[in-house]
Design a protein around this motif. Structure first.
Motif, PDB file in Angstrom:
ATOM      1  N   LYS A  66       0.127   6.616  -1.993  1.00 39.16           N
ATOM      2  CA  LYS A  66       1.523   5.989  -2.470  1.00 39.16           C
ATOM      3  C   LYS A  66       2.681   7.011  -2.342  1.00 39.16           C
ATOM      4  CE  LYS A  66       3.979   5.545  -7.107  1.00 39.16           C
ATOM      5  NZ  LYS A  66       4.859   6.573  -6.493  1.00 39.16           N
ATOM      6  N   ASP A  67       3.509   6.493  -1.664  1.00 36.82           N
ATOM      7  CA  ASP A  67       4.797   7.163  -1.343  1.00 36.82           C
ATOM      8  C   ASP A  67       5.771   7.549  -2.487  1.00 36.82           C
ATOM      9  OD1 ASP A  67       6.550   5.144  -1.791  1.00 36.82           O
ATOM     10  OD2 ASP A  67       6.586   4.512   0.427  1.00 36.82           O
ATOM     11  N   ASP A  68       6.992   8.175  -2.392  1.00 33.78           N
ATOM     12  CA  ASP A  68       7.700   8.596  -3.661  1.00 33.78           C
ATOM     13  C   ASP A  68       8.641   7.750  -3.935  1.00 33.78           C
ATOM     14  OD1 ASP A  68       6.196  10.982  -3.947  1.00 33.78           O
ATOM     15  OD2 ASP A  68       7.623  12.044  -2.617  1.00 33.78           O
ATOM     16  N   GLU A  69       8.831   6.495  -3.284  1.00 36.33           N
ATOM     17  CA  GLU A  69       9.814   5.441  -3.292  1.00 36.33           C
ATOM     18  C   GLU A  69       9.821   4.918  -4.850  1.00 36.33           C
ATOM     19  OE1 GLU A  69      11.902   1.538  -1.691  1.00 36.33           O
ATOM     20  OE2 GLU A  69      10.458   2.350  -0.365  1.00 36.33           O
ATOM     21  N   MET A  70       8.570   4.606  -5.405  1.00 38.08           N
ATOM     22  CA  MET A  70       8.412   4.020  -6.719  1.00 38.08           C
ATOM     23  C   MET A  70       8.047   5.168  -7.583  1.00 38.08           C
ATOM     24  SD  MET A  70       9.126   1.032  -6.201  1.00 38.08           S
ATOM     25  CE  MET A  70       9.403   0.070  -5.053  1.00 38.08           C
ATOM     26  N   GLU A  71       8.626   5.505  -8.671  1.00 34.58           N
ATOM     27  CA  GLU A  71       8.616   6.402  -9.856  1.00 34.58           C
ATOM     28  C   GLU A  71       7.226   6.188 -10.725  1.00 34.58           C
ATOM     29  OE1 GLU A  71      11.685   7.212 -12.391  1.00 34.58           O
ATOM     30  OE2 GLU A  71      12.299   5.037 -11.957  1.00 34.58           O
ATOM     31  N   SER A  72       6.910   4.840 -10.799  1.00 29.24           N
ATOM     32  CA  SER A  72       5.809   4.467 -11.620  1.00 29.24           C
ATOM     33  C   SER A  72       5.253   3.316 -11.135  1.00 29.24           C
ATOM     34  CB  SER A  72       6.244   4.116 -13.314  1.00 29.24           C
ATOM     35  OG  SER A  72       5.278   3.844 -14.030  1.00 29.24           O
ATOM     36  N   GLU A 108       0.751  -0.930   0.055  1.00 27.89           N
ATOM     37  CA  GLU A 108       0.000   0.007   0.106  1.00 27.89           C
ATOM     38  C   GLU A 108       0.840   1.363  -0.062  1.00 27.89           C
ATOM     39  OE1 GLU A 108      -4.078   1.781   2.044  1.00 27.89           O
ATOM     40  OE2 GLU A 108      -2.937   0.334   3.239  1.00 27.89           O
ATOM     41  N   GLU A 109       2.098   1.202   0.889  1.00 29.87           N
ATOM     42  CA  GLU A 109       2.864   2.574   0.848  1.00 29.87           C
ATOM     43  C   GLU A 109       3.469   2.813  -0.545  1.00 29.87           C
ATOM     44  OE1 GLU A 109       5.694   2.212   3.832  1.00 29.87           O
ATOM     45  OE2 GLU A 109       4.219   2.164   5.525  1.00 29.87           O
ATOM     46  N   GLU A 110       3.914   1.759  -1.151  1.00 27.36           N
ATOM     47  CA  GLU A 110       4.888   1.985  -2.378  1.00 27.36           C
ATOM     48  C   GLU A 110       3.749   2.047  -3.632  1.00 27.36           C
ATOM     49  OE1 GLU A 110       7.678  -0.926  -2.884  1.00 27.36           O
ATOM     50  OE2 GLU A 110       8.934  -0.222  -1.125  1.00 27.36           O
ATOM     51  N   THR A 111       2.519   1.730  -3.500  1.00 24.24           N
ATOM     52  CA  THR A 111       1.823   1.632  -4.714  1.00 24.24           C
ATOM     53  C   THR A 111       0.220   2.246  -4.693  1.00 24.24           C
ATOM     54  OG1 THR A 111       0.768  -0.403  -4.258  1.00 24.24           O
ATOM     55  CG2 THR A 111       2.901  -0.610  -5.523  1.00 24.24           C
ATOM     56  N   GLY A 112       0.119   2.516  -3.360  1.00 24.06           N
ATOM     57  CA  GLY A 112      -1.433   3.159  -3.064  1.00 24.06           C
ATOM     58  C   GLY A 112      -2.677   1.872  -3.204  1.00 24.06           C
ATOM     59  N   VAL A 113      -2.061   0.710  -3.434  1.00 21.80           N
ATOM     60  CA  VAL A 113      -2.864  -0.694  -3.632  1.00 21.80           C
ATOM     61  C   VAL A 113      -3.223  -1.372  -2.345  1.00 21.80           C
ATOM     62  CG1 VAL A 113      -3.222  -2.644  -4.784  1.00 21.80           C
ATOM     63  CG2 VAL A 113      -2.540  -0.857  -6.114  1.00 21.80           C
ATOM     64  N   LEU A 114      -4.221  -1.543  -1.961  1.00 28.16           N
ATOM     65  CA  LEU A 114      -4.664  -2.172  -0.812  1.00 28.16           C
ATOM     66  C   LEU A 114      -4.935  -3.572  -1.267  1.00 28.16           C
ATOM     67  CD1 LEU A 114      -5.309  -2.555   2.426  1.00 28.16           C
ATOM     68  CD2 LEU A 114      -7.688  -1.846   1.507  1.00 28.16           C
ATOM     69  N   ALA A 115      -4.341  -4.753  -0.765  1.00 26.11           N
ATOM     70  CA  ALA A 115      -4.648  -5.796  -1.281  1.00 26.11           C
ATOM     71  C   ALA A 115      -4.585  -6.952   0.109  1.00 26.11           C
ATOM     72  CB  ALA A 115      -3.336  -6.519  -2.085  1.00 26.11           C
ATOM     73  N   THR A 116      -5.388  -8.208  -0.327  1.00 23.92           N
ATOM     74  CA  THR A 116      -5.690  -9.246   0.988  1.00 23.92           C
ATOM     75  C   THR A 116      -4.266 -10.160   0.696  1.00 23.92           C
ATOM     76  OG1 THR A 116      -6.910 -10.397  -0.497  1.00 23.92           O
ATOM     77  CG2 THR A 116      -8.207  -8.920   0.895  1.00 23.92           C
ATOM     78  N   LEU A 117      -4.154 -10.549   1.581  1.00 25.45           N
ATOM     79  CA  LEU A 117      -2.935 -11.602   1.869  1.00 25.45           C
ATOM     80  C   LEU A 117      -3.170 -13.042   1.232  1.00 25.45           C
ATOM     81  CD1 LEU A 117       0.211 -11.395   2.946  1.00 25.45           C
ATOM     82  CD2 LEU A 117      -0.763 -12.316   5.016  1.00 25.45           C
ATOM     83  N   GLY A 118      -2.505 -13.794   0.644  1.00 26.06           N
ATOM     84  CA  GLY A 118      -2.707 -14.920   0.034  1.00 26.06           C
ATOM     85  C   GLY A 118      -1.743 -15.814   0.479  1.00 26.06           C
ATOM     86  N   GLN A 119      -1.536 -16.892  -0.392  1.00 26.70           N
ATOM     87  CA  GLN A 119      -0.374 -17.814  -0.010  1.00 26.70           C
ATOM     88  C   GLN A 119       0.925 -17.465   0.055  1.00 26.70           C
ATOM     89  OE1 GLN A 119      -1.112 -21.268   0.612  1.00 26.70           O
ATOM     90  NE2 GLN A 119      -2.975 -20.642   0.782  1.00 26.70           N
ATOM     91  N   PRO A 120       1.530 -17.813   0.912  1.00 32.43           N
ATOM     92  CA  PRO A 120       3.135 -17.582   0.581  1.00 32.43           C
ATOM     93  C   PRO A 120       4.039 -17.907  -0.322  1.00 32.43           C
ATOM     94  CG  PRO A 120       2.946 -19.162   2.408  1.00 32.43           C
ATOM     95  CD  PRO A 120       1.561 -18.760   1.887  1.00 32.43           C
ATOM     96  N   LEU A 121       4.799 -17.478  -0.851  1.00 33.09           N
ATOM     97  CA  LEU A 121       5.766 -17.767  -2.027  1.00 33.09           C
ATOM     98  C   LEU A 121       7.173 -18.257  -1.363  1.00 33.09           C
ATOM     99  CD1 LEU A 121       4.755 -15.107  -4.557  1.00 33.09           C
ATOM    100  CD2 LEU A 121       4.237 -17.400  -4.599  1.00 33.09           C
TER     101      LEU A 121
END
Length: 143
Positions: free
Chosen positions: A103-109, A57-70
């Motif tokens: 979204k924070d500024d760490e990711m430019e796109s 969420e911080e890096e992209t502004g996307v809220l997502a639910t947790l699924g299976q671990p990789l």
């Protein structure tokens, strides 16, 4: 030598019967990656699952639910002349909502990439290894 532990997610979103995957372009090295961040950098006793959701969420502004671990990935890199060994715990995640103002500024796109184009867009071998496993799980329906 420094040891780092991060967590993040391979976030999927279904739109018009097609699956899209969330990728982010890092602001410093400009590589295309899955969003992730350091475990415990904000909350001392934070669990890797909590970090994964928070960092996506911080890096992209996307809220997502947790699924299976990789399967965790480990790699080495240099920062400020210091060698670092980093282990990253990724989870399959599903899109819930998106708010670009979070979204924070760490990711430019930040982009939603069609599933069949993800591998060629990723910059690093460690992300391609994560994608290989995630893709198999998504295609088998074990997400």
């Amino acid at each position: 030598m420094k040891f780092e532990f991060s967590a993040g997610g391979v976030v999927t979103r279904k739109k018009e019967n097609k699956i899209f995957v969330l990728l982010a372009q890092h602001g410093m090295h400009h590589g295309w990656v899955f969003p992730k961040g350091i475990i415990g950098d904000i909350h001392k006793d934070e669990k890797k699952e909590e970090t994964a959701v928070r960092e996506v969420e911080e890096e992209t502004g996307v809220l997502a639910t947790l699924g299976q671990p990789l399967t965790p990935v480990t790699y080495w890199y240099q920062m400020g002349g210091e060698k670092r060994k980093k282990t990253v715990y990724y989870f399959l995640m599903e899109f819930v909502s998106e708010d670009a103002s979070k979204k924070d500024d760490e990711m430019e796109s930040v982009e939603w990439i069609p599933m069949e184009e993800v591998e060629k867009k990723l910059t690093y071998p460690s992300d391609r290894a994560v994608w290989k496993q995630a893709k198999e799980m998504i295609e088998s329906g074990s997400q």
